[in-house]
Motif scaffolding. Structure first.
Motif, mmCIF file in Angstrom:
data_model
loop_
_atom_site.group_PDB
_atom_site.id
_atom_site.type_symbol
_atom_site.label_atom_id
_atom_site.label_comp_id
_atom_site.label_asym_id
_atom_site.label_seq_id
_atom_site.Cartn_x
_atom_site.Cartn_y
_atom_site.Cartn_z
ATOM 1 N N GLY A 18 0.803 -1.230 0.000
ATOM 2 C CA GLY A 18 0.000 0.000 0.000
ATOM 3 C C GLY A 18 0.836 1.281 0.000
ATOM 4 N N PRO A 19 0.297 2.350 -0.624
ATOM 5 C CA PRO A 19 1.071 3.594 -0.747
ATOM 6 C C PRO A 19 1.342 4.313 0.572
ATOM 7 N N LEU A 20 0.610 3.967 1.629
ATOM 8 C CA LEU A 20 0.928 4.598 2.917
ATOM 9 C C LEU A 20 2.054 3.867 3.627
ATOM 10 N N HIS A 21 2.428 2.711 3.091
ATOM 11 C CA HIS A 21 3.510 1.922 3.711
ATOM 12 C C HIS A 21 4.633 1.796 2.678
ATOM 13 N N GLY A 22 5.033 0.578 2.306
ATOM 14 C CA GLY A 22 6.176 0.416 1.400
ATOM 15 C C GLY A 22 5.940 0.985 0.013
ATOM 16 N N GLY A 23 4.679 1.021 -0.407
ATOM 17 C CA GLY A 23 4.359 1.561 -1.730
ATOM 18 C C GLY A 23 4.651 3.050 -1.853
ATOM 19 N N MET A 83 -0.968 21.776 -1.613
ATOM 20 C CA MET A 83 -1.960 20.690 -1.733
ATOM 21 C C MET A 83 -1.876 19.740 -0.538
ATOM 22 N N ALA A 84 -0.644 19.447 -0.110
ATOM 23 C CA ALA A 84 -0.470 18.507 1.013
ATOM 24 C C ALA A 84 -1.092 19.067 2.294
ATOM 25 N N LYS A 85 -1.136 20.399 2.388
ATOM 26 C CA LYS A 85 -1.693 21.027 3.610
ATOM 27 C C LYS A 85 -3.211 21.125 3.563
ATOM 28 N N PHE A 132 -4.488 14.856 -1.124
ATOM 29 C CA PHE A 132 -3.083 14.676 -1.486
ATOM 30 C C PHE A 132 -2.222 14.745 -0.232
ATOM 31 N N LYS A 133 -1.200 13.904 -0.178
ATOM 32 C CA LYS A 133 -0.240 13.950 0.926
ATOM 33 C C LYS A 133 1.154 14.131 0.361
ATOM 34 N N LEU A 134 2.018 14.730 1.133
ATOM 35 C CA LEU A 134 3.408 14.821 0.714
ATOM 36 C C LEU A 134 4.024 13.438 0.930
ATOM 37 N N MET A 135 4.161 12.686 -0.164
ATOM 38 C CA MET A 135 4.600 11.298 -0.039
ATOM 39 C C MET A 135 6.058 11.254 0.423
ATOM 40 N N GLY A 136 6.347 10.260 1.277
ATOM 41 C CA GLY A 136 7.706 10.169 1.831
ATOM 42 C C GLY A 136 7.899 11.058 3.038
ATOM 43 N N PHE A 137 6.805 11.654 3.509
ATOM 44 C CA PHE A 137 6.870 12.516 4.694
ATOM 45 C C PHE A 137 5.915 11.999 5.757
ATOM 46 N N GLY A 138 6.336 12.130 6.998
ATOM 47 C CA GLY A 138 5.469 11.742 8.109
ATOM 48 C C GLY A 138 5.691 10.291 8.502
ATOM 49 N N HIS A 139 5.407 10.000 9.727
ATOM 50 C CA HIS A 139 5.565 8.627 10.218
ATOM 51 C C HIS A 139 4.783 8.478 11.509
ATOM 52 N N ARG A 140 4.178 7.302 11.696
ATOM 53 C CA ARG A 140 3.425 7.054 12.928
ATOM 54 C C ARG A 140 4.325 7.154 14.159
ATOM 55 N N VAL A 141 5.549 6.692 14.052
ATOM 56 C CA VAL A 141 6.415 6.618 15.231
ATOM 57 C C VAL A 141 7.419 7.774 15.294
ATOM 58 N N TYR A 188 2.924 24.050 9.082
ATOM 59 C CA TYR A 188 2.058 22.857 9.018
ATOM 60 C C TYR A 188 2.874 21.613 9.350
ATOM 61 N N PHE A 189 4.022 21.475 8.673
ATOM 62 C CA PHE A 189 4.850 20.274 8.851
ATOM 63 C C PHE A 189 5.616 20.332 10.174
ATOM 64 N N VAL A 190 6.057 21.540 10.542
ATOM 65 C CA VAL A 190 6.823 21.697 11.795
ATOM 66 C C VAL A 190 5.923 21.351 12.982
ATOM 67 N N PRO A 223 11.050 13.812 6.615
ATOM 68 C CA PRO A 223 11.187 12.792 5.563
ATOM 69 C C PRO A 223 11.315 11.404 6.189
ATOM 70 N N ASN A 224 10.666 10.420 5.589
ATOM 71 C CA ASN A 224 10.832 9.036 6.052
ATOM 72 C C ASN A 224 11.708 8.263 5.062
ATOM 73 N N VAL A 225 11.887 6.972 5.309
ATOM 74 C CA VAL A 225 12.836 6.163 4.523
ATOM 75 C C VAL A 225 12.541 6.207 3.029
ATOM 76 N N MET A 246 11.845 -4.230 -3.819
ATOM 77 C CA MET A 246 13.168 -4.082 -3.179
ATOM 78 C C MET A 246 13.007 -3.903 -1.671
ATOM 79 N N PHE A 247 12.007 -3.129 -1.299
ATOM 80 C CA PHE A 247 11.699 -2.936 0.120
ATOM 81 C C PHE A 247 11.392 -4.301 0.747
ATOM 82 N N ALA A 248 10.601 -5.103 0.042
ATOM 83 C CA ALA A 248 10.205 -6.414 0.590
ATOM 84 C C ALA A 248 11.415 -7.333 0.764
HETATM 85 N N1 ACO Z 1 1.374 15.051 4.103
HETATM 86 C C1 ACO Z 1 0.471 15.926 4.643
HETATM 87 N N2 ACO Z 1 -0.050 15.806 5.879
HETATM 88 C C2 ACO Z 1 0.348 14.734 6.601
HETATM 89 C C3 ACO Z 1 1.274 13.803 6.110
HETATM 90 C C4 ACO Z 1 1.801 13.986 4.804
HETATM 91 N N3 ACO Z 1 2.677 13.131 4.285
HETATM 92 N N4 ACO Z 1 1.492 12.854 7.042
HETATM 93 C C5 ACO Z 1 0.709 13.167 8.103
HETATM 94 N N5 ACO Z 1 0.030 14.328 7.841
HETATM 95 C C6 ACO Z 1 -0.868 15.042 8.751
HETATM 96 C C7 ACO Z 1 -2.104 14.243 9.054
HETATM 97 O O1 ACO Z 1 -3.123 14.524 8.110
HETATM 98 C C8 ACO Z 1 -2.454 14.747 10.428
HETATM 99 O O2 ACO Z 1 -3.007 16.048 10.310
HETATM 100 P P1 ACO Z 1 -4.097 16.575 11.408
HETATM 101 O O3 ACO Z 1 -3.436 16.460 12.745
HETATM 102 O O4 ACO Z 1 -4.382 17.979 11.001
HETATM 103 O O5 ACO Z 1 -5.281 15.658 11.261
HETATM 104 C C9 ACO Z 1 -1.099 14.918 11.088
HETATM 105 O O6 ACO Z 1 -0.188 15.150 10.007
HETATM 106 C C10 ACO Z 1 -0.624 13.774 11.920
HETATM 107 O O7 ACO Z 1 -0.625 12.614 11.148
HETATM 108 P P2 ACO Z 1 -0.316 11.258 11.882
HETATM 109 O O8 ACO Z 1 -1.441 10.918 12.795
HETATM 110 O O9 ACO Z 1 1.031 11.342 12.470
HETATM 111 O O10 ACO Z 1 -0.271 10.244 10.686
HETATM 112 P P3 ACO Z 1 -0.453 8.680 10.786
HETATM 113 O O11 ACO Z 1 0.392 8.131 11.870
HETATM 114 O O12 ACO Z 1 -1.886 8.311 10.807
HETATM 115 O O13 ACO Z 1 0.122 8.231 9.355
HETATM 116 C C11 ACO Z 1 1.673 8.011 7.630
HETATM 117 C C12 ACO Z 1 1.477 8.050 9.138
HETATM 118 C C13 ACO Z 1 0.721 6.978 7.005
HETATM 119 C C14 ACO Z 1 3.098 7.566 7.348
HETATM 120 C C15 ACO Z 1 1.393 9.432 7.054
HETATM 121 O O14 ACO Z 1 2.346 10.328 7.576
HETATM 122 C C16 ACO Z 1 1.437 9.447 5.545
HETATM 123 O O15 ACO Z 1 0.439 9.127 4.906
HETATM 124 N N6 ACO Z 1 2.606 9.793 4.910
HETATM 125 C C17 ACO Z 1 2.724 9.757 3.483
HETATM 126 C C18 ACO Z 1 2.901 8.318 2.996
HETATM 127 C C19 ACO Z 1 4.268 7.776 3.334
HETATM 128 O O16 ACO Z 1 5.294 8.402 3.129
HETATM 129 N N7 ACO Z 1 4.272 6.520 3.857
HETATM 130 C C20 ACO Z 1 5.510 5.822 4.202
HETATM 131 C C21 ACO Z 1 5.686 5.715 5.686
HETATM 132 S S1 ACO Z 1 7.203 4.943 6.108
HETATM 133 C C22 ACO Z 1 6.903 3.339 5.792
HETATM 134 O O17 ACO Z 1 5.861 2.810 5.901
HETATM 135 C C23 ACO Z 1 8.028 2.576 5.359
#
Ligand code: ACO
Length: 428
Positions: free
Chosen positions: A260-265, A290-292, A298-307, A351-353, A359-361, A382-384
């Protein structure tokens, strides 16, 4: 006196045991919560739920720390050796020289896939997504070895080596199939990464010479993906494994979760986003805007992480490596400049700060993979391959724990109350 957390519900107070991990993280043990109160914990997406105790990988998301069996990932960067890291994760310690040699011999002995499996590839349509083929073929491995056992250390090492080795062959064959190219057999004289590159790019009439720089870059990429504790795909492997499903079936499910695109995709989605900017379809500033905007979807792909609420340490290593690897390979990539520009814009935007989005991996890995000649639709594959040692180690850790029960979350039901069946003729 042992620590407890006190919970009061409907006037009844209970004490919940509290325990600490080796790095001081605190867990509240709620295993008796339902028995004692009738209530369950509600935590969709498991953001606050520890599903297991694990001694494999440690992450401190606030400090941006990632360690395999206690060793910081940065220490594997100088002379990266993926197989050594795989053994560390799977066996719990760095291999001695003779253990490394023995494991390498097992990888070599297991590199081929059964000839019968080659025919499975022919059944897939040319445009079949490589992740679908990878998952199906890993599952199919079991059909060719249904009596495999992992009960002794010896048997488990053989199964782990077989899976690690065959997944690389399957991945390369997936690429060959989708490009109508003949399959290349593994070469016993090549090491893990070199052999993969050979099976990807050699032709029967022209051998691909594995450049040491490319082999080293691949080792690094795979190491940085090798494990990441209880992420979506690893949790999937554990959930499937908890039903006593075999190693191949469990890992095959992990591949699907990774897709899936939110994980390795995301490594594919990042490159598509950078490429769109490069081709003039989207300005970096517009991309950030757009990401904001939540309504854009739309999300800024490669940005953000649960942990990670700080730099993903893997992204830091990869960002540093991009220049070096591209220079060694004598390549320039305009997408690297675009990635840097996006990162700069994001890290200076409230917004991002405020949300601690870094940036994630996946943000920089694609640029290195592209420089190595890996096609875009193979990036998540490759990730797999990289994540395989982690999945195997996590599956084994759970398998060896006799206290583990089948994973079976509960729910809060929000549907109809008791309702009577209405015969068809009487329905309005
Ligand atoms: N672009 C824009 N906004 C974002 C992004 C992003 N990439 N990531 C998180 N946010 C926003 C969320 O919408 C949320 O906003 P809100 O508080 O106003 O509602 C806030 O930041 C907090 O988000 P989280 O709760 O930390 O996100 P969550 O843990 O649910 O998701 C995830 C994490 C899926 C990685 C998310 O950051 C994302 O979709 N990133 C883009 C996809 C990506 O790069 N995935 C790879 C992750 S690394 C891996 O799996 C190997």
């Amino acid at each position: 006196m042992s620590r407890t957390a006190t919970l009061t519900l409907d006037g009844k107070t209970i004490e919940l045991p509290v325990f600490e991990g080796s790095e001081g993280e605190v867990g509240i043990d709620i295993t008796q919560l339902r028995a004692q109160t009738g209530a369950i914990a509600y935590d969709p997406a498991f953001g606050n739920t520890g599903a297991c105790k694990s001694a494999i990988t440690f992450i401190d998301g606030d400090k941006g720390i990632l360690r395999y069996r206690g060793i910081p990932i940065e220490q594997f960067v100088d002379s990266p050796n993926f197989i050594e890291v795989a053994q560390l994760l799977i066996n719990g310690k760095l291999p001695a020289q003779e253990e490394l040699v023995r494991f390498r011999a097992r990888l070599t002995a297991n590199a081929h896939v059964h000839e019968g499996m080659r025919h499975h590839f022919e059944g897939f349509p040319p445009e079949a997504p490589p992740m679908a083929i990878l998952s199906a073929m890993i599952n199919a491995l079991f059909c060719y070895d249904p009596h495999f056992s992992v009960e002794s250390d010896e048997e488990f090492e053989d199964a782990a080596a077989s899976l690690l080795s065959k997944v690389r062959t399957i991945a390369a064959y997936t690429y060959r199939k989708s490009n109508g190219l003949p399959f290349m057999y593994p070469d016993p004289n090549l090491r893990y990464c070199g052999n993969f590159l050979h099976m990807m790019f050699s032709m029967p009439y022209e051998r691909y010479e594995v450049a040491p720089e490319v082999e080293e870059a691949l080792n690094l990429i795979l190491i940085l993906h090798a494990d990441h504790e209880q992420n979506c795909s690893t949790s999937t492997v554990r959930v499937v494994g908890s039903s006593r499903a075999n190693l191949f079936a469990s890992v095959s499910a992990g591949v699907c979760a990774l897709w899936g695109p939110l994980h390795g995709g995301a490594n594919v989605a990042v490159m598509e986003m950078l490429d769109q900017i490069h081709r003039g379809g989207l300005a970096p500033e517009q991309c950030i805007k757009m990401a904001k905007d939540k309504s854009s979807g739309f999300k800024l792909m490669g940005f953000g992480h649960r942990v990670y609420k700080n730099f993903d340490p893997r992204a830091r290593v990869l960002k540093d490596s991009c220049d070096k690897v591209l220079a060694k390979l004598g390549k320039k990539d305009p997408l690297l400049d675009i990635a840097r520009k996006l990162e700069e814009l994001a890290l200076n935007d409230p917004y991002f700060v405020d949300r601690k989005l870094y940036p994630n991996v996946d943000f920089y890995s694609g640029i290195i993979l592209r420089a190595m000649g890996i096609p875009l639709n193979m990036f998540t594959v490759m990730f797999a391959i990289g994540r395989m040692p982690g999945w195997i180690a996590q599956w084994k850790e759970q398998h060896d724990d006799s206290s583990v029960r089948i994973a079976r979350p509960r729910q809060i039901y929000t549907g109809n109350k008791l309702t009577d069946y209405v015969p068809l003729a009487k329905r309005k």
